[in-house]
Structures are given as structure tokens and as C-alpha cells.
Design a protein around this motif. Structure first.
Motif, PDB file in Angstrom:
ATOM      1  N   MET A  47      -4.211  31.246 -14.692  1.00 42.73           N
ATOM      2  CA  MET A  47      -4.008  29.873 -14.269  1.00 42.73           C
ATOM      3  C   MET A  47      -2.517  29.557 -14.382  1.00 42.73           C
ATOM      4  SD  MET A  47      -5.524  26.209 -14.505  1.00 42.73           S
ATOM      5  CE  MET A  47      -7.118  26.786 -14.716  1.00 42.73           C
ATOM      6  N   THR A  48      -2.008  28.856 -13.394  1.00 38.69           N
ATOM      7  CA  THR A  48      -0.606  28.434 -13.365  1.00 38.69           C
ATOM      8  C   THR A  48      -0.535  26.933 -13.586  1.00 38.69           C
ATOM      9  OG1 THR A  48       0.049  30.208 -11.876  1.00 38.69           O
ATOM     10  CG2 THR A  48       1.453  28.267 -11.916  1.00 38.69           C
ATOM     11  N   HIS A  49       0.448  26.521 -14.362  1.00 42.09           N
ATOM     12  CA  HIS A  49       0.728  25.108 -14.614  1.00 42.09           C
ATOM     13  C   HIS A  49       2.205  24.884 -14.336  1.00 42.09           C
ATOM     14  CE1 HIS A  49       0.804  21.211 -16.729  1.00 42.09           C
ATOM     15  NE2 HIS A  49       1.988  21.616 -17.136  1.00 42.09           N
ATOM     16  N   PHE A  50       2.514  23.817 -13.588  1.00 45.64           N
ATOM     17  CA  PHE A  50       3.914  23.434 -13.432  1.00 45.64           C
ATOM     18  C   PHE A  50       4.009  21.930 -13.206  1.00 45.64           C
ATOM     19  CE2 PHE A  50       2.715  24.460  -9.058  1.00 45.64           C
ATOM     20  CZ  PHE A  50       3.360  23.498  -8.280  1.00 45.64           C
ATOM     21  N   GLU A  51       5.194  21.399 -13.498  1.00 42.91           N
ATOM     22  CA  GLU A  51       5.483  19.979 -13.318  1.00 42.91           C
ATOM     23  C   GLU A  51       6.795  19.841 -12.576  1.00 42.91           C
ATOM     24  OE1 GLU A  51       5.157  17.534 -16.821  1.00 42.91           O
ATOM     25  OE2 GLU A  51       3.528  18.770 -17.626  1.00 42.91           O
ATOM     26  N   ILE A  52       6.860  18.853 -11.687  1.00 42.51           N
ATOM     27  CA  ILE A  52       8.079  18.552 -10.945  1.00 42.51           C
ATOM     28  C   ILE A  52       8.304  17.049 -11.017  1.00 42.51           C
ATOM     29  CG2 ILE A  52       9.171  18.524  -8.668  1.00 42.51           C
ATOM     30  CD1 ILE A  52       7.658  21.112  -8.075  1.00 42.51           C
ATOM     31  N   SER A  53       9.533  16.649 -11.360  1.00 48.80           N
ATOM     32  CA  SER A  53       9.901  15.240 -11.418  1.00 48.80           C
ATOM     33  C   SER A  53      10.898  14.927 -10.314  1.00 48.80           C
ATOM     34  CB  SER A  53      10.522  14.896 -12.771  1.00 48.80           C
ATOM     35  OG  SER A  53       9.563  15.046 -13.796  1.00 48.80           O
ATOM     36  N   THR A  54      10.700  13.775  -9.657  1.00 52.11           N
ATOM     37  CA  THR A  54      11.564  13.341  -8.570  1.00 52.11           C
ATOM     38  C   THR A  54      11.881  11.864  -8.772  1.00 52.11           C
ATOM     39  OG1 THR A  54      10.380  14.876  -7.105  1.00 52.11           O
ATOM     40  CG2 THR A  54      11.786  13.214  -6.051  1.00 52.11           C
ATOM     41  N   HIS A  55      13.168  11.509  -8.780  1.00 52.92           N
ATOM     42  CA  HIS A  55      13.574  10.103  -8.863  1.00 52.92           C
ATOM     43  C   HIS A  55      13.673   9.552  -7.448  1.00 52.92           C
ATOM     44  CE1 HIS A  55      14.424   9.768 -13.150  1.00 52.92           C
ATOM     45  NE2 HIS A  55      14.731  11.044 -13.074  1.00 52.92           N
ATOM     46  N   ILE A  56      13.060   8.386  -7.236  1.00 50.10           N
ATOM     47  CA  ILE A  56      13.010   7.778  -5.907  1.00 50.10           C
ATOM     48  C   ILE A  56      13.444   6.315  -6.018  1.00 50.10           C
ATOM     49  CG2 ILE A  56      11.531   7.203  -3.943  1.00 50.10           C
ATOM     50  CD1 ILE A  56       9.778   9.604  -4.741  1.00 50.10           C
ATOM     51  N   ALA A  57      14.393   5.920  -5.192  1.00 54.26           N
ATOM     52  CA  ALA A  57      14.929   4.556  -5.206  1.00 54.26           C
ATOM     53  C   ALA A  57      14.008   3.618  -4.421  1.00 54.26           C
ATOM     54  CB  ALA A  57      16.349   4.537  -4.633  1.00 54.26           C
ATOM     55  N   ALA A  58      12.816   3.428  -4.956  1.00 54.58           N
ATOM     56  CA  ALA A  58      11.817   2.537  -4.375  1.00 54.58           C
ATOM     57  C   ALA A  58      10.835   2.178  -5.486  1.00 54.58           C
ATOM     58  CB  ALA A  58      11.085   3.217  -3.216  1.00 54.58           C
ATOM     59  N   ALA A  59      10.128   1.080  -5.290  1.00 55.19           N
ATOM     60  CA  ALA A  59       9.161   0.608  -6.288  1.00 55.19           C
ATOM     61  C   ALA A  59       7.974   1.577  -6.394  1.00 55.19           C
ATOM     62  CB  ALA A  59       8.660  -0.773  -5.902  1.00 55.19           C
ATOM     63  N   PRO A  60       7.357   1.665  -7.576  1.00 54.84           N
ATOM     64  CA  PRO A  60       6.209   2.556  -7.747  1.00 54.84           C
ATOM     65  C   PRO A  60       5.094   2.345  -6.722  1.00 54.84           C
ATOM     66  CG  PRO A  60       6.964   1.829  -9.882  1.00 54.84           C
ATOM     67  CD  PRO A  60       7.743   1.038  -8.852  1.00 54.84           C
ATOM     68  N   GLN A  61       4.776   1.093  -6.380  1.00 57.19           N
ATOM     69  CA  GLN A  61       3.704   0.855  -5.406  1.00 57.19           C
ATOM     70  C   GLN A  61       4.053   1.476  -4.060  1.00 57.19           C
ATOM     71  OE1 GLN A  61       0.541  -0.830  -6.005  1.00 57.19           O
ATOM     72  NE2 GLN A  61       0.168   0.353  -4.142  1.00 57.19           N
ATOM     73  N   ARG A  62       5.304   1.353  -3.658  1.00 55.46           N
ATOM     74  CA  ARG A  62       5.744   1.939  -2.381  1.00 55.46           C
ATOM     75  C   ARG A  62       5.587   3.461  -2.413  1.00 55.46           C
ATOM     76  NH1 ARG A  62       6.421   2.360   2.920  1.00 55.46           N
ATOM     77  NH2 ARG A  62       8.297   3.476   3.473  1.00 55.46           N
ATOM     78  N   VAL A  63       6.031   4.091  -3.489  1.00 52.29           N
ATOM     79  CA  VAL A  63       5.959   5.550  -3.592  1.00 52.29           C
ATOM     80  C   VAL A  63       4.505   6.010  -3.664  1.00 52.29           C
ATOM     81  CG1 VAL A  63       6.726   7.574  -4.888  1.00 52.29           C
ATOM     82  CG2 VAL A  63       8.233   5.579  -4.702  1.00 52.29           C
ATOM     83  N   PHE A  64       3.680   5.272  -4.401  1.00 53.42           N
ATOM     84  CA  PHE A  64       2.245   5.557  -4.493  1.00 53.42           C
ATOM     85  C   PHE A  64       1.619   5.548  -3.095  1.00 53.42           C
ATOM     86  CE2 PHE A  64      -2.149   4.168  -5.002  1.00 53.42           C
ATOM     87  CZ  PHE A  64      -2.615   4.930  -6.066  1.00 53.42           C
ATOM     88  N   ASP A  65       1.887   4.482  -2.336  1.00 51.52           N
ATOM     89  CA  ASP A  65       1.316   4.348  -0.994  1.00 51.52           C
ATOM     90  C   ASP A  65       1.778   5.465  -0.060  1.00 51.52           C
ATOM     91  OD1 ASP A  65      -0.021   2.049  -1.789  1.00 51.52           O
ATOM     92  OD2 ASP A  65       1.442   0.678  -0.892  1.00 51.52           O
ATOM     93  N   VAL A  66       3.063   5.766  -0.086  1.00 50.35           N
ATOM     94  CA  VAL A  66       3.606   6.828   0.760  1.00 50.35           C
ATOM     95  C   VAL A  66       2.970   8.170   0.396  1.00 50.35           C
ATOM     96  CG1 VAL A  66       5.714   8.163   1.238  1.00 50.35           C
ATOM     97  CG2 VAL A  66       5.785   5.667   1.296  1.00 50.35           C
ATOM     98  N   SER A  67       2.780   8.404  -0.887  1.00 48.11           N
ATOM     99  CA  SER A  67       2.234   9.686  -1.348  1.00 48.11           C
ATOM    100  C   SER A  67       0.791   9.905  -0.930  1.00 48.11           C
ATOM    101  CB  SER A  67       2.346   9.787  -2.872  1.00 48.11           C
ATOM    102  OG  SER A  67       3.696   9.806  -3.254  1.00 48.11           O
ATOM    103  N   LEU A  68       0.058   8.835  -0.691  1.00 46.98           N
ATOM    104  CA  LEU A  68      -1.340   8.941  -0.267  1.00 46.98           C
ATOM    105  C   LEU A  68      -1.517   8.907   1.248  1.00 46.98           C
ATOM    106  CD1 LEU A  68      -3.086   6.712  -2.940  1.00 46.98           C
ATOM    107  CD2 LEU A  68      -3.714   9.068  -2.368  1.00 46.98           C
TER     108      LEU A  68
END
Length: 161
Positions: free
Chosen positions: A1-22
């Protein structure tokens, strides 16, 4: 099993990023390099809890299909997609969205996956997938970032504005 994490800073509100991601259309355009497209289930727009989409794409010269389900959902903090059918023995992708100290969003992807085929799958993870999958997620995240930031400064987009 592989586990990894990636973090990305985005200059937008969490709701906006949540919506775009879905958004299925954003995902499709982010994976243009592999010809990924939605062929069943939700094929356009934003996915809510319980929805599935079947993706078809070409990776390693082969055509693959994978159907994930949005199995957990708490806007705008996180959602989870898990494979219900497809090439992996297991696929669990948790998407986290947190307001950071710059009034932007820290998007964190936490991914656990396992290839099928026992020892052969473990070898495939070590030789190819452990590098390939994080690179694929980074490409997707750069597209999500560009799309989410497109509305900053007065421009608009059709996604979750």
C-alpha cells in the motif's frame, strides 16, 4: 500500500476551492494529457455526496476505467472519493481545505492506494506508481489552483462563483 500527501496553497476561499475540486469539467480539463473523460454517472458539473463518476483515461499506453464515489462530504472542509470499481485494489483520496494564515486555502490531498495482483502489484507500486501518482495529482492541483484563482480580482468563471 502506498500513502502520500500533497499540499497546495491557493489564493481563493476554501468554499471556492472545494467547489472547483468537485467539478467534473475542471477534473476533465486538468487531465487532458491522459485524455481523461467522464463516461458514466455524473459527467458534468459539481458532484455531491454519494455521487459516482466513471473516468476513462490512457495511462502507460493502456486504457483504464475507474469509478470513484464521493463517500464523505463536509463543505467546505473536506470530501473523500473512494474507488468502487477500477484498476486499484484500494483507492482512498481525502481532500482537505483549510483557511491558511494568508486568507487563502491550504488544499491537502491525502491518498492511500494499493495495486492489485499481490507481489506483482507491490512491485508496480515501487517501480512506477509511487512516482507517477503524486506527479499526476500535482498536475491536477495546479489546474485546480489556476481555476480557483481565476475569479480573484473581479474576473468570473462558471464554477462555484
Amino acid at each position: 500500500m502506498t500513502h502520500f500527501e500533497i499540499s497546495t496553497h491557493i489564493a481563493a476561499a476554501p468554499q471556492r476551492v472545494f467547489d472547483v475540486s468537485l467539478d467534473v469539467d475542471v477534473h476533465t480539463s486538468s487531465m487532458a494529457g491522459s485524455g481523461e473523460r467522464a463516461v458514466e454517472g455524473v459527467t458534468a458539473g459539481r458532484m455531491p455526496l454519494g455521487d459516482t463518476v466513471t473516468w476513462q483515461a490512457r495511462h502507460f499506453g493502456l486504457r483504464w476505467q475507474m469509478t470513484p464515489c464521493i463517500s464523505a462530504f463536509d463543505p467546505p472542509g473536506y470530501f473523500v472519493d473512494e474507488q468502487v470499481s477500477g484498476p486499484f485494489k484500494q483507492w482512498h483520496h481525502a481532500h482537505h481545505f483549510e483557511r491558511d494564515e494568508y486568507v487563502s486555502t491550504l488544499m491537502r490531498d491525502v491518498i492511500d492506494f494499493a495495486a492489485p495482483l499481490g507481489l506483482l502489484g507491490t512491485l508496480a507500486e515501487a517501480v512506477m506508481l509511487d512516482r507517477y501518482m503524486p506527479r499526476l495529482i500535482r498536475v491536477r492541483n495546479e489546474h485546480v489552483k489556476a481555476t480557483a484563482e481565476a475569479t480573484v480580482g473581479g474576473t468570473s468563471s462558471s464554477v462555484g462563483t
